[in-house]
Design a protein around this motif. Structure first.
Motif, PDB file in Angstrom:
ATOM      1  N   SER A  45       3.197  10.327   7.148  1.00 31.06           N
ATOM      2  CA  SER A  45       2.648  10.461   8.505  1.00 31.06           C
ATOM      3  C   SER A  45       1.684   9.321   8.845  1.00 31.06           C
ATOM      4  CB  SER A  45       1.972  11.816   8.691  1.00 31.06           C
ATOM      5  OG  SER A  45       0.893  11.960   7.800  1.00 31.06           O
ATOM      6  N   GLU A  46       1.037   8.758   7.846  1.00 38.17           N
ATOM      7  CA  GLU A  46       0.133   7.638   8.093  1.00 38.17           C
ATOM      8  C   GLU A  46       0.895   6.364   8.463  1.00 38.17           C
ATOM      9  OE1 GLU A  46      -3.653   7.562   5.504  1.00 38.17           O
ATOM     10  OE2 GLU A  46      -2.138   8.560   4.267  1.00 38.17           O
ATOM     11  N   TRP A  47       2.150   6.273   8.076  1.00 34.89           N
ATOM     12  CA  TRP A  47       2.972   5.101   8.392  1.00 34.89           C
ATOM     13  C   TRP A  47       3.685   5.233   9.725  1.00 34.89           C
ATOM     14  CZ3 TRP A  47       2.060   0.841   5.978  1.00 34.89           C
ATOM     15  CH2 TRP A  47       1.777   0.804   4.623  1.00 34.89           C
ATOM     16  N   LYS A  48       3.731   6.412  10.281  1.00 37.58           N
ATOM     17  CA  LYS A  48       4.571   6.666  11.457  1.00 37.58           C
ATOM     18  C   LYS A  48       4.298   5.703  12.611  1.00 37.58           C
ATOM     19  CE  LYS A  48       6.117  10.321  14.530  1.00 37.58           C
ATOM     20  NZ  LYS A  48       5.940  11.685  14.991  1.00 37.58           N
TER      21      LYS A  48
ATOM     22  N   GLU B 279       0.818  -1.202   0.000  1.00 38.25           N
ATOM     23  CA  GLU B 279       0.000   0.000   0.000  1.00 38.25           C
ATOM     24  C   GLU B 279       0.859   1.263   0.000  1.00 38.25           C
ATOM     25  OE1 GLU B 279      -3.785   1.474   2.687  1.00 38.25           O
ATOM     26  OE2 GLU B 279      -2.693  -0.324   3.231  1.00 38.25           O
TER      27      GLU B 279
ATOM     28  N   GLU C 112       5.094  15.807   3.067  1.00 40.45           N
ATOM     29  CA  GLU C 112       4.361  14.573   3.390  1.00 40.45           C
ATOM     30  C   GLU C 112       4.076  13.773   2.120  1.00 40.45           C
ATOM     31  OE1 GLU C 112       3.194  13.280   6.330  1.00 40.45           O
ATOM     32  OE2 GLU C 112       4.157  14.847   7.499  1.00 40.45           O
TER      33      GLU C 112
ATOM     34  N   LYS D  77       0.863   5.198   1.194  1.00 38.77           N
ATOM     35  CA  LYS D  77       0.216   6.154   2.105  1.00 38.77           C
ATOM     36  C   LYS D  77       1.159   7.334   2.305  1.00 38.77           C
ATOM     37  CE  LYS D  77      -1.952   2.648   5.083  1.00 38.77           C
ATOM     38  NZ  LYS D  77      -2.052   2.201   6.477  1.00 38.77           N
ATOM     39  N   SER D  78       0.627   8.419   2.864  1.00 38.65           N
ATOM     40  CA  SER D  78       1.504   9.533   3.221  1.00 38.65           C
ATOM     41  C   SER D  78       2.422   9.075   4.354  1.00 38.65           C
ATOM     42  CB  SER D  78       0.702  10.765   3.642  1.00 38.65           C
ATOM     43  OG  SER D  78       0.133  10.579   4.905  1.00 38.65           O
TER      44      SER D  78
ATOM     45  N   ASP E  97       3.626  10.605  -0.525  1.00 37.48           N
ATOM     46  CA  ASP E  97       3.097   9.252  -0.435  1.00 37.48           C
ATOM     47  C   ASP E  97       4.218   8.271  -0.754  1.00 37.48           C
ATOM     48  OD1 ASP E  97       0.579  10.227   0.123  1.00 37.48           O
ATOM     49  OD2 ASP E  97      -0.111  10.132  -1.948  1.00 37.48           O
TER      50      ASP E  97
END
Length: 97
Positions: free
Chosen positions: A8-11, A3, A50, A5-6, A52
């Motif tokens: 920050s979404e993975w942090k 996937e 940020e 994602k940005s 992706d």
């Protein structure tokens, strides 16, 4: 396929990777290294925002973060903080703030 994602979404999945980088920097005698500074350095200096990315790309970026880039980031942050403090002193004079 992994996937996208940005960053920050993975942090939330990266705490152990960031801990590993902190440990590496501490072994290199950067005793004040911490996860938040490393993350902010990546956002500002490596990713420049940020973007992706896939999780493996972010992990690779963390592992490849060079100590010199980190030190440039910390130096710039320190200068910004000094400029803010000087600006506050100029505005407030000798008052406590």
């Amino acid at each position: 396929m992994e996937e996208v994602k940005s960053v920050s979404e993975w942090k939330f999945k990266l705490h152990e990777i960031l801990d590993s980088k902190v440990d590496e920097f501490k072994l290199l005698d950067y005793s004040n290294a911490n996860k938040e500074d490393i993350w902010n350095c990546l956002v500002q200096k490596v990713w420049k925002g940020e973007p992706d990315k896939r999780l493996h790309q972010i992990v690779q970026d963390i592992f490849h973060l060079n100590p010199s880039i980190y030190m440039v980031y910390l130096t710039q942050q320190s200068l910004k903080d000094d400029n803010l403090q000087a600006s506050l002193q100029a505005l407030l004079g000798d008052q406590d703030y």
